[in-house]
Design a protein around this motif. Structure first.
Motif, mmCIF file in Angstrom:
data_model
loop_
_atom_site.group_PDB
_atom_site.id
_atom_site.type_symbol
_atom_site.label_atom_id
_atom_site.label_comp_id
_atom_site.label_asym_id
_atom_site.label_seq_id
_atom_site.Cartn_x
_atom_site.Cartn_y
_atom_site.Cartn_z
ATOM 1 N N THR A 38 0.856 -1.295 0.044
ATOM 2 C CA THR A 38 -0.094 0.114 0.181
ATOM 3 C C THR A 38 0.840 1.404 0.002
ATOM 4 O O THR A 38 0.347 2.395 -0.163
ATOM 5 N N THR A 39 2.289 1.077 0.172
ATOM 6 C CA THR A 39 3.243 2.361 0.002
ATOM 7 C C THR A 39 4.351 2.100 -0.676
ATOM 8 O O THR A 39 4.546 0.760 -0.968
ATOM 9 N N VAL A 40 5.093 2.916 -1.065
ATOM 10 C CA VAL A 40 6.090 2.984 -2.060
ATOM 11 C C VAL A 40 7.220 1.963 -0.890
ATOM 12 O O VAL A 40 7.806 1.041 -1.558
ATOM 13 N N GLN A 41 7.215 2.322 0.305
ATOM 14 C CA GLN A 41 8.041 1.634 1.055
ATOM 15 C C GLN A 41 7.857 0.149 1.195
ATOM 16 O O GLN A 41 8.785 -0.633 0.962
ATOM 17 N N GLN A 42 6.822 -0.200 1.411
ATOM 18 C CA GLN A 42 6.122 -1.556 1.226
ATOM 19 C C GLN A 42 6.751 -2.528 0.296
ATOM 20 O O GLN A 42 7.112 -3.358 -0.059
ATOM 21 N N ALA A 43 6.397 -1.559 -0.998
ATOM 22 C CA ALA A 43 6.575 -2.269 -2.380
ATOM 23 C C ALA A 43 8.054 -2.351 -2.404
ATOM 24 O O ALA A 43 8.616 -3.679 -2.963
ATOM 25 N N LEU A 44 9.009 -1.541 -2.140
ATOM 26 C CA LEU A 44 10.581 -1.400 -2.144
ATOM 27 C C LEU A 44 10.970 -2.751 -1.242
ATOM 28 O O LEU A 44 11.771 -3.544 -1.779
ATOM 29 N N ASP A 45 10.266 -2.896 0.067
ATOM 30 C CA ASP A 45 10.683 -4.100 0.785
ATOM 31 C C ASP A 45 10.484 -5.206 0.243
ATOM 32 O O ASP A 45 11.149 -6.141 0.481
ATOM 33 N N LEU A 46 9.259 -5.406 -0.388
ATOM 34 C CA LEU A 46 8.914 -6.713 -1.080
ATOM 35 C C LEU A 46 9.631 -6.873 -2.293
ATOM 36 O O LEU A 46 10.172 -8.430 -2.431
ATOM 37 N N LEU A 57 1.173 -1.138 -10.758
ATOM 38 C CA LEU A 57 1.327 -0.111 -9.979
ATOM 39 C C LEU A 57 0.182 0.887 -9.988
ATOM 40 O O LEU A 57 -0.205 1.456 -11.021
ATOM 41 N N ASP A 58 -0.368 1.434 -8.817
ATOM 42 C CA ASP A 58 -1.292 2.551 -8.748
ATOM 43 C C ASP A 58 -0.232 3.639 -9.034
ATOM 44 O O ASP A 58 0.925 3.519 -8.374
ATOM 45 N N PHE A 59 -0.496 4.854 -9.689
ATOM 46 C CA PHE A 59 0.494 5.696 -9.690
ATOM 47 C C PHE A 59 0.511 6.474 -8.250
ATOM 48 O O PHE A 59 1.621 6.896 -8.192
ATOM 49 N N ASN A 60 -0.561 7.023 -7.574
ATOM 50 C CA ASN A 60 -0.753 7.698 -6.850
ATOM 51 C C ASN A 60 -0.984 6.940 -5.564
ATOM 52 O O ASN A 60 -2.302 6.551 -5.408
ATOM 53 N N LEU A 61 -0.019 6.682 -4.593
ATOM 54 C CA LEU A 61 -0.300 6.015 -3.329
ATOM 55 C C LEU A 61 -0.204 6.813 -1.961
ATOM 56 O O LEU A 61 0.617 7.333 -1.360
ATOM 57 N N GLY A 62 -1.577 7.247 -1.801
ATOM 58 C CA GLY A 62 -1.643 8.268 -0.715
ATOM 59 C C GLY A 62 -1.176 9.499 -0.879
ATOM 60 O O GLY A 62 -0.445 9.990 0.102
ATOM 61 N N GLY A 63 -0.883 10.011 -2.107
ATOM 62 C CA GLY A 63 -0.053 11.275 -2.148
ATOM 63 C C GLY A 63 1.301 10.904 -2.510
ATOM 64 O O GLY A 63 1.994 11.946 -2.711
ATOM 65 N N GLU A 64 1.848 10.068 -2.589
ATOM 66 C CA GLU A 64 3.179 9.731 -2.945
ATOM 67 C C GLU A 64 3.130 9.064 -4.198
ATOM 68 O O GLU A 64 2.440 7.904 -4.477
ATOM 69 N N LEU A 65 3.890 9.368 -5.202
ATOM 70 C CA LEU A 65 4.011 8.888 -6.461
ATOM 71 C C LEU A 65 4.897 7.547 -6.693
ATOM 72 O O LEU A 65 5.798 7.455 -5.749
ATOM 73 N N SER A 66 4.414 6.599 -7.362
ATOM 74 C CA SER A 66 5.063 5.302 -7.344
ATOM 75 C C SER A 66 6.244 5.172 -8.163
ATOM 76 O O SER A 66 6.808 4.007 -8.759
ATOM 77 N N THR A 67 6.886 6.354 -8.658
ATOM 78 C CA THR A 67 8.011 6.362 -9.500
ATOM 79 C C THR A 67 9.258 5.571 -8.937
ATOM 80 O O THR A 67 9.874 5.250 -9.757
ATOM 81 N N GLU A 68 9.563 5.762 -7.687
ATOM 82 C CA GLU A 68 10.518 5.144 -7.238
ATOM 83 C C GLU A 68 10.487 3.557 -7.322
ATOM 84 O O GLU A 68 11.361 2.764 -7.560
ATOM 85 N N VAL A 69 9.255 3.030 -7.205
ATOM 86 C CA VAL A 69 8.923 1.848 -7.377
ATOM 87 C C VAL A 69 9.234 1.305 -8.896
ATOM 88 O O VAL A 69 9.819 0.231 -9.267
ATOM 89 N N ALA A 70 8.552 2.123 -9.728
ATOM 90 C CA ALA A 70 8.747 1.815 -11.393
ATOM 91 C C ALA A 70 10.200 2.058 -11.693
ATOM 92 O O ALA A 70 10.743 0.826 -12.452
ATOM 93 N N ASN A 71 11.114 2.853 -11.077
ATOM 94 C CA ASN A 71 12.459 2.594 -11.659
ATOM 95 C C ASN A 71 12.978 1.347 -10.966
ATOM 96 O O ASN A 71 14.052 0.881 -11.533
ATOM 97 N N ALA A 72 12.799 1.071 -9.800
ATOM 98 C CA ALA A 72 13.302 -0.152 -9.173
ATOM 99 C C ALA A 72 13.049 -1.529 -10.052
ATOM 100 O O ALA A 72 13.849 -2.169 -10.243
#
Length: 123
Positions: A38-46, A57-72
């Protein structure tokens, strides 16, 4: 047999009901679901412990963009589907192995989009 049979799919979605719906749709299509995160950090941890075949990926995660996850994901050569209600995402600088599906979407169109993106995977 579904094209998703046994494929690991990372789901990144901040809305609980939508995340559970995607988990069910993907599982019914034969996928093994990772998440939903549900958050960028959770996705990066997974991503530290799982390597999905494809991600949504949902683009907007509670006001935080998922760009960092997309890059990873791009660095890992994992194709992803960007699912969003935002218009104009097709103009973003997305990797070749990415796709965009607009919200709202039907289960059938969502699965078709995931399969299309999965077909772009570089093995």
């Amino acid at each position: 047999m579904s094209a998703l049979n046994g494929q690991k799919v990372l789901v990144v979605e901040d809305e609980t009901i939508t995340g559970l719906m995607l988990e069910q749709i993907l599982a019914e299509a034969g996928a093994k679901v990772i998440g939903p995160a549900t958050t960028v950090q959770q996705a990066l941890d997974l991503l530290k412990t799982h390597t999905p075949a494809v991600a949504t990926l949902d683009f907007n995660l509670g006001g935080e963009l998922s760009t960092e996850v997309a890059n990873a994901l791009d660095a890992m050569h994992v194709p992803f589907l960007l699912a969003s209600a935002y218009s104009g995402l097709s103009h973003m600088d997305l990797p070749a192995a990415a796709g965009v599906v607009g919200k709202p979407y039907s289960p059938e169109s969502f699965i078709a989009a995931v399969i299309a993106v999965l077909a772009k995977r570089k093995d």
